[in-house]
Design a protein around this motif. Structure first.
Motif, PDB file in Angstrom:
ATOM      1  N   MET A 160       0.812  -1.213   0.000  1.00  0.00           N
ATOM      2  CA  MET A 160       0.000   0.000   0.000  1.00  0.00           C
ATOM      3  C   MET A 160       0.850   1.269   0.000  1.00  0.00           C
ATOM      4  SD  MET A 160      -2.916  -1.129   2.775  1.00  0.00           S
ATOM      5  CE  MET A 160      -3.968   0.306   2.571  1.00  0.00           C
ATOM      6  N   GLY A 161       2.174   1.105   0.099  1.00  0.00           N
ATOM      7  CA  GLY A 161       3.047   2.268   0.183  1.00  0.00           C
ATOM      8  C   GLY A 161       2.992   2.948   1.536  1.00  0.00           C
ATOM      9  N   LYS A 162       2.631   2.176   2.571  1.00  0.00           N
ATOM     10  CA  LYS A 162       2.488   2.730   3.925  1.00  0.00           C
ATOM     11  C   LYS A 162       3.418   2.039   4.930  1.00  0.00           C
ATOM     12  CE  LYS A 162      -2.352   4.144   3.434  1.00  0.00           C
ATOM     13  NZ  LYS A 162      -3.689   4.076   4.058  1.00  0.00           N
ATOM     14  N   SER A 163       4.574   1.637   4.489  1.00  0.00           N
ATOM     15  CA  SER A 163       5.516   0.951   5.382  1.00  0.00           C
ATOM     16  C   SER A 163       5.835   1.720   6.659  1.00  0.00           C
ATOM     17  CB  SER A 163       6.807   0.617   4.638  1.00  0.00           C
ATOM     18  OG  SER A 163       6.578  -0.425   3.715  1.00  0.00           O
ATOM     19  N   PRO A 164       5.902   3.061   6.628  1.00  0.00           N
ATOM     20  CA  PRO A 164       6.194   3.782   7.880  1.00  0.00           C
ATOM     21  C   PRO A 164       5.211   3.483   9.015  1.00  0.00           C
ATOM     22  CG  PRO A 164       6.533   5.227   6.015  1.00  0.00           C
ATOM     23  CD  PRO A 164       5.881   3.972   5.476  1.00  0.00           C
ATOM     24  N   VAL A 165       3.976   3.111   8.673  1.00  0.00           N
ATOM     25  CA  VAL A 165       2.992   2.757   9.701  1.00  0.00           C
ATOM     26  C   VAL A 165       3.488   1.547  10.493  1.00  0.00           C
ATOM     27  CG1 VAL A 165       0.642   1.911  10.106  1.00  0.00           C
ATOM     28  CG2 VAL A 165       1.047   3.719   8.417  1.00  0.00           C
ATOM     29  N   VAL A 166       4.014   0.554   9.794  1.00  0.00           N
ATOM     30  CA  VAL A 166       4.533  -0.647  10.442  1.00  0.00           C
ATOM     31  C   VAL A 166       5.882  -0.348  11.090  1.00  0.00           C
ATOM     32  CG1 VAL A 166       5.358  -3.004  10.073  1.00  0.00           C
ATOM     33  CG2 VAL A 166       3.344  -2.202   8.877  1.00  0.00           C
ATOM     34  N   ASP A 167       6.718   0.378  10.377  1.00  0.00           N
ATOM     35  CA  ASP A 167       8.074   0.641  10.861  1.00  0.00           C
ATOM     36  C   ASP A 167       8.074   1.300  12.233  1.00  0.00           C
ATOM     37  OD1 ASP A 167       8.849  -0.399   8.433  1.00  0.00           O
ATOM     38  OD2 ASP A 167       9.449   1.534   7.573  1.00  0.00           O
ATOM     39  N   SER A 168       7.054   2.105  12.521  1.00  0.00           N
ATOM     40  CA  SER A 168       7.004   2.803  13.808  1.00  0.00           C
ATOM     41  C   SER A 168       6.787   1.854  14.982  1.00  0.00           C
ATOM     42  CB  SER A 168       5.910   3.868  13.787  1.00  0.00           C
ATOM     43  OG  SER A 168       4.624   3.258  13.665  1.00  0.00           O
ATOM     44  N   LEU A 169       6.205   0.691  14.722  1.00  0.00           N
ATOM     45  CA  LEU A 169       5.917  -0.263  15.804  1.00  0.00           C
ATOM     46  C   LEU A 169       6.663  -1.580  15.677  1.00  0.00           C
ATOM     47  CD1 LEU A 169       2.058   0.206  16.238  1.00  0.00           C
ATOM     48  CD2 LEU A 169       3.872   0.970  17.774  1.00  0.00           C
ATOM     49  N   ALA A 170       7.357  -1.793  14.579  1.00  0.00           N
ATOM     50  CA  ALA A 170       7.979  -3.093  14.310  1.00  0.00           C
ATOM     51  C   ALA A 170       8.903  -3.549  15.438  1.00  0.00           C
ATOM     52  CB  ALA A 170       8.740  -3.046  12.989  1.00  0.00           C
ATOM     53  N   MET A 171       9.765  -2.660  15.913  1.00  0.00           N
ATOM     54  CA  MET A 171      10.700  -3.036  16.970  1.00  0.00           C
ATOM     55  C   MET A 171       9.947  -3.411  18.249  1.00  0.00           C
ATOM     56  SD  MET A 171      13.855  -0.925  18.692  1.00  0.00           S
ATOM     57  CE  MET A 171      12.804   0.368  19.316  1.00  0.00           C
ATOM     58  N   PHE A 172       8.877  -2.698  18.552  1.00  0.00           N
ATOM     59  CA  PHE A 172       8.125  -2.972  19.775  1.00  0.00           C
ATOM     60  C   PHE A 172       7.371  -4.300  19.688  1.00  0.00           C
ATOM     61  CE2 PHE A 172       8.568   1.653  19.547  1.00  0.00           C
ATOM     62  CZ  PHE A 172       9.302   1.854  20.702  1.00  0.00           C
ATOM     63  N   ILE A 173       6.876  -4.616  18.499  1.00  0.00           N
ATOM     64  CA  ILE A 173       6.220  -5.911  18.305  1.00  0.00           C
ATOM     65  C   ILE A 173       7.235  -7.034  18.484  1.00  0.00           C
ATOM     66  CG2 ILE A 173       5.076  -7.414  16.614  1.00  0.00           C
ATOM     67  CD1 ILE A 173       3.716  -4.833  15.529  1.00  0.00           C
ATOM     68  N   LEU A 174       8.408  -6.864  17.890  1.00  0.00           N
ATOM     69  CA  LEU A 174       9.457  -7.875  18.030  1.00  0.00           C
ATOM     70  C   LEU A 174       9.893  -8.021  19.487  1.00  0.00           C
ATOM     71  CD1 LEU A 174      11.408  -9.887  16.682  1.00  0.00           C
ATOM     72  CD2 LEU A 174      12.992  -7.959  16.388  1.00  0.00           C
ATOM     73  N   LEU A 175      10.079  -6.909  20.175  1.00  0.00           N
ATOM     74  CA  LEU A 175      10.483  -6.971  21.589  1.00  0.00           C
ATOM     75  C   LEU A 175       9.405  -7.634  22.447  1.00  0.00           C
ATOM     76  CD1 LEU A 175      12.205  -3.498  22.036  1.00  0.00           C
ATOM     77  CD2 LEU A 175      13.311  -5.757  21.954  1.00  0.00           C
ATOM     78  N   ALA A 176       8.150  -7.345  22.156  1.00  0.00           N
ATOM     79  CA  ALA A 176       7.063  -7.995  22.898  1.00  0.00           C
ATOM     80  C   ALA A 176       7.065  -9.495  22.632  1.00  0.00           C
ATOM     81  CB  ALA A 176       5.714  -7.374  22.535  1.00  0.00           C
ATOM     82  N   ARG A 177       7.359  -9.898  21.399  1.00  0.00           N
ATOM     83  CA  ARG A 177       7.427 -11.323  21.056  1.00  0.00           C
ATOM     84  C   ARG A 177       8.550 -11.999  21.823  1.00  0.00           C
ATOM     85  NH1 ARG A 177       5.192 -15.425  20.905  1.00  0.00           N
ATOM     86  NH2 ARG A 177       3.609 -14.346  19.720  1.00  0.00           N
ATOM     87  N   VAL A 178       9.724 -11.375  21.833  1.00  0.00           N
ATOM     88  CA  VAL A 178      10.854 -11.955  22.558  1.00  0.00           C
ATOM     89  C   VAL A 178      10.545 -12.005  24.047  1.00  0.00           C
ATOM     90  CG1 VAL A 178      13.294 -11.643  23.170  1.00  0.00           C
ATOM     91  CG2 VAL A 178      12.557 -11.334  20.792  1.00  0.00           C
ATOM     92  N   GLY A 179       9.930 -10.961  24.574  1.00  0.00           N
ATOM     93  CA  GLY A 179       9.540 -10.950  25.988  1.00  0.00           C
ATOM     94  C   GLY A 179       8.564 -12.065  26.309  1.00  0.00           C
ATOM     95  N   GLN A 180       7.601 -12.288  25.429  1.00  0.00           N
ATOM     96  CA  GLN A 180       6.643 -13.373  25.644  1.00  0.00           C
ATOM     97  C   GLN A 180       7.364 -14.712  25.644  1.00  0.00           C
ATOM     98  OE1 GLN A 180       3.452 -13.594  22.776  1.00  0.00           O
ATOM     99  NE2 GLN A 180       2.651 -15.475  23.655  1.00  0.00           N
ATOM    100  N   SER A 181       8.260 -14.905  24.688  1.00  0.00           N
ATOM    101  CA  SER A 181       8.990 -16.175  24.608  1.00  0.00           C
ATOM    102  C   SER A 181       9.861 -16.398  25.846  1.00  0.00           C
ATOM    103  CB  SER A 181       9.885 -16.193  23.362  1.00  0.00           C
ATOM    104  OG  SER A 181       9.121 -16.109  22.192  1.00  0.00           O
ATOM    105  N   LEU A 182      10.566 -15.361  26.265  1.00  0.00           N
ATOM    106  CA  LEU A 182      11.432 -15.501  27.437  1.00  0.00           C
ATOM    107  C   LEU A 182      10.607 -15.813  28.681  1.00  0.00           C
ATOM    108  CD1 LEU A 182      14.046 -12.664  26.814  1.00  0.00           C
ATOM    109  CD2 LEU A 182      14.374 -15.150  26.566  1.00  0.00           C
ATOM    110  N   SER A 183       9.458 -15.169  28.827  1.00  0.00           N
ATOM    111  CA  SER A 183       8.582 -15.476  29.960  1.00  0.00           C
ATOM    112  C   SER A 183       8.150 -16.933  29.916  1.00  0.00           C
ATOM    113  CB  SER A 183       7.336 -14.580  29.930  1.00  0.00           C
ATOM    114  OG  SER A 183       7.686 -13.239  30.106  1.00  0.00           O
ATOM    115  N   HIS A 184       7.883 -17.419  28.721  1.00  0.00           N
ATOM    116  CA  HIS A 184       7.481 -18.814  28.545  1.00  0.00           C
ATOM    117  C   HIS A 184       8.629 -19.756  28.916  1.00  0.00           C
ATOM    118  CE1 HIS A 184       4.433 -21.266  26.078  1.00  0.00           C
ATOM    119  NE2 HIS A 184       5.106 -22.108  26.822  1.00  0.00           N
ATOM    120  N   LEU A 185       9.840 -19.392  28.507  1.00  0.00           N
ATOM    121  CA  LEU A 185      11.005 -20.245  28.771  1.00  0.00           C
ATOM    122  C   LEU A 185      11.367 -20.296  30.252  1.00  0.00           C
ATOM    123  CD1 LEU A 185      13.339 -19.173  25.835  1.00  0.00           C
ATOM    124  CD2 LEU A 185      12.139 -21.358  26.078  1.00  0.00           C
TER     125      LEU A 185
END
Length: 134
Positions: free
Chosen positions: A78-103
């Motif tokens: 859609m040519g709107k990558s900045p919308v995702v780029d603004s949250l991408a790192m936080f989504i990834l960090l939340a994923r890693v945090g969820q995994s680490l909590s699980h481990l």
């Protein structure tokens, strides 16, 4: 961090989780008296607790990955990558945090932590979707 980089790092994280429970199986089968076929899905799970949690963490990643990758690709198309780029790192960090909590543990505090990280990801992906359609 761009959405595309976050997707690649997400895949790397899933692969590391896979290796954390799959790699220890080789010596267990070679030297520990376990058969290579002991890990079929229909069998009773006799893995150590950490390996069970690692597999669960990996499966949690697999469940959410298509949603995240999907919004990254759609935003780019859609040519709107900045919308995702603004949250991408936080989504990834939340994923890693969820995994680490699980481990780490299945104690109630860690289950709550895991759920919080999960809901953060869901909320951010919903927000991205909303931003893409308005």
């Amino acid at each position: 961090m761009t959405g595309f980089i976050a997707v690649v790092l997400y895949v790397v994280w899933m692969q590391l989780l896979t290796l954390s429970y799959a790699f220890p199986r080789v010596p267990m089968a070679l030297f520990g008296g376990r058969k290579f076929s002991d890990w079929e899905r229909a069998e009773v799970n006799r893995d150590p607790a950490f390996m069970v949690r690692a597999k669960g963490a990996h499966l949690n990643c697999v469940e959410n990955f298509p949603l995240f990758a999907g919004v990254v690709v759609v935003a780019a198309l859609m040519g709107k990558s900045p919308v995702v780029d603004s949250l991408a790192m936080f989504i990834l960090l939340a994923r890693v945090g969820q995994s680490l909590s699980h481990l780490i543990s299945t104690a109630p505090a860690f289950v709550l932590s895991r759920a919080t990280f999960f809901l953060a990801q869901v909320g951010m992906i919903f927000w991205i979707c909303f931003q893409l359609i308005v």
